[in-house]
Design an enzyme around this catalytic site. Structure first.
Site, PDB file in Angstrom:
ATOM      1  N   THR A 170      49.715  37.035  43.966  1.00 26.78           N
ATOM      2  CA  THR A 170      50.395  37.972  44.885  1.00 26.78           C
ATOM      3  C   THR A 170      49.836  39.394  44.848  1.00 26.78           C
ATOM      4  OG1 THR A 170      52.058  38.581  43.238  1.00 26.78           O
ATOM      5  CG2 THR A 170      52.592  36.709  44.668  1.00 26.78           C
ATOM      6  N   TRP A 171      48.709  39.595  44.176  1.00 30.39           N
ATOM      7  CA  TRP A 171      48.160  40.958  44.090  1.00 30.39           C
ATOM      8  C   TRP A 171      47.855  41.445  45.500  1.00 30.39           C
ATOM      9  CZ3 TRP A 171      43.087  42.678  41.123  1.00 30.39           C
ATOM     10  CH2 TRP A 171      43.134  44.073  40.938  1.00 30.39           C
TER      11      TRP A 171
ATOM     12  N   ASP B  60      52.562  33.767  40.771  1.00 20.33           N
ATOM     13  CA  ASP B  60      52.197  34.807  39.812  1.00 20.33           C
ATOM     14  C   ASP B  60      52.362  36.183  40.447  1.00 20.33           C
ATOM     15  OD1 ASP B  60      50.690  35.710  37.272  1.00 20.33           O
ATOM     16  OD2 ASP B  60      49.600  36.699  38.904  1.00 20.33           O
TER      17      ASP B  60
ATOM     18  N   TYR C  56      51.914  45.254  40.824  1.00 19.32           N
ATOM     19  CA  TYR C  56      51.457  45.019  42.191  1.00 19.32           C
ATOM     20  C   TYR C  56      52.340  45.746  43.196  1.00 19.32           C
ATOM     21  CZ  TYR C  56      48.951  41.229  39.766  1.00 19.32           C
ATOM     22  OH  TYR C  56      48.173  40.509  38.899  1.00 19.32           O
TER      23      TYR C  56
ATOM     24  N   GLN D 119      46.167  34.597  30.695  1.00 15.99           N
ATOM     25  CA  GLN D 119      45.691  34.662  32.080  1.00 15.99           C
ATOM     26  C   GLN D 119      44.458  35.565  32.120  1.00 15.99           C
ATOM     27  OE1 GLN D 119      47.221  36.923  35.914  1.00 15.99           O
ATOM     28  NE2 GLN D 119      48.555  35.187  35.534  1.00 15.99           N
TER      29      GLN D 119
ATOM     30  N   TYR E 183      42.522  33.788  36.929  1.00 17.54           N
ATOM     31  CA  TYR E 183      42.829  34.683  38.058  1.00 17.54           C
ATOM     32  C   TYR E 183      41.560  35.041  38.834  1.00 17.54           C
ATOM     33  CZ  TYR E 183      41.846  39.230  35.520  1.00 17.54           C
ATOM     34  OH  TYR E 183      41.299  40.290  34.858  1.00 17.54           O
TER      35      TYR E 183
END
Ligand SMILES: NC(=O)c1ccc[n+]([C@@H]2O[C@H](COP(=O)([O-])OP(=O)(O)OC[C@H]3O[C@@H](n4cnc5c(N)ncnc54)[C@H](OP(=O)(O)O)[C@@H]3O)[C@@H](O)[C@H]2O)c1
Length: 286
Positions: A28-29, A57, A62, A172, A200
């Site tokens: 979701t960045w 995630d 963010y 992660q 990621y």
């Protein structure tokens, strides 16, 4: 495309606790950065949930909490389907700061629990303090498991040597065809201890998609370069992969990457174009 049965559910892997999670989730960045696109972003996440990508995630970082608000919209009414991952910023990761940050995240996410709560990267607060806060959050039922992010092998050694540190559920890290550094030592180290890696930026935020070899392999299968990049990671059964897709066509494409089986010839060609490291490479991060 060399298809497996496309109706198969998403494969799962077991966290150290024994909990099963899907190997393909959603990042979701950059979501929540613009008010205008929030609704479409939440819709994209919901489409991903419909397709079985139920691991989401996010992080307090963010869009300064905006991504967590988008996630809240996406999971409203279907919280129990979702394995929710969020992260505490290192600057907040003191004993008290971690608990307060988690409570703020819970409010933004409009839920009573985070399934997996990660320390985003190492900062100035002693790890032992963050671990104490994680343990307290678990006791209070506010998080179910905890883990770390951007931890290199030395950091993992230090962490697992601390009281309670061996309960780490995941690390992660940046991992994709063009970032294979972890294959030299961190990935084998985690594998030996059955700590799954969460990869990621699996398509390097789009930067590897023009690569000629990736395009050639993709063309052979009638697939896209993004699908090849994802399938290359997903062939490793103990790696979780969290591409971010704000567009519905990307969400569908990413889900279908699970149906792409790369051949030995594909893998050899990709290895030549994106070699695995032959010595220690310090962990990179984005
Ligand atoms: N722990 C950490 O420090 C850390 C650091 C970075 C990322 N992360 C997490 O990992 C997630 C994924 O990494 P990321 O967002 O950096 O990069 P990424 O997933 O490698 O790439 C995202 C970009 O690729 C595009 N895309 C997605 N699917 C595509 C497809 N099938 N074909 C073409 N383009 C496609 C997206 O476009 P659209 O959005 O327009 O669809 C977006 O611009 C993040 O969102 C975040 O949750 C964690």
């Amino acid at each position: 495309m060399t298809l497996r049965d496309p109706l198969q559910p998403i494969p799962t892997l077991s966290l150290p606790s024994g909990e099963w999670v899907p190997v393909l989730g959603q990042g979701t960045w950059t979501m929540g950065e613009s008010r205008r696109s929030r609704r479409e972003e939440a819709e994209a996440l919901r489409l991903g949930l419909d397709l079985g990508m139920t691991l989401i995630d996010t992080a307090e970082m963010y869009a300064d909490g905006g991504a967590e608000e988008v996630v809240a919209e996406a999971i409203a009414g279907r919280r129990d389907e979702v394995f929710l991952v969020s992260k505490v910023l290192p600057g907040n990761a003191s004993r008290r700061g971690t608990i307060e940050a988690c409570e703020r995240s819970l409010r933004r996410l409009r839920t009573d629990r985070i399934d997996l709560y990660l320390l985003h990267w190492r900062g100035r607060h002693p790890l032992a303090e963050t671990l104490e806060a994680f343990a307290e959050l678990v006791r209070a039922g506010k998080i179910r498991y905890w883990g770390v992010s951007n931890f290199d092998t030395g950091d993992m050694e230090e962490l697992t040597g601390l009281p309670g540190g061996a309960a780490v559920a995941t690390n992660q890290v940046l991992y994709n065809l063009s970032r294979r550094g972890i294959e030299y030592d961190l990935l084998p180290w985690c594998r030996e201890r059955r700590i799954p890696i969460m990869a990621y930026s699996p398509i390097e935020q789009g930067r590897i998609l023009e690569n000629t070899v990736l395009r050639r392999v993709a063309a052979r299968h009638g697939a896209t370069p993004a699908q090849v990049a994802l399938a290359w990671l997903l062939r490793q059964k103990d790696v979780m992969v969290i591409p971010k897709a704000g567009r519905p066509e990307h969400v569908r494409e990413n889900r279908a990457a699970l149906d792409l089986e790369l051949t030995a010839e594909d893998l050899a060609e990709l290895d030549r174009a994106f070699p695995s490291p032959t010595r220690k490479v310090p962990l990179e991060m984005l």
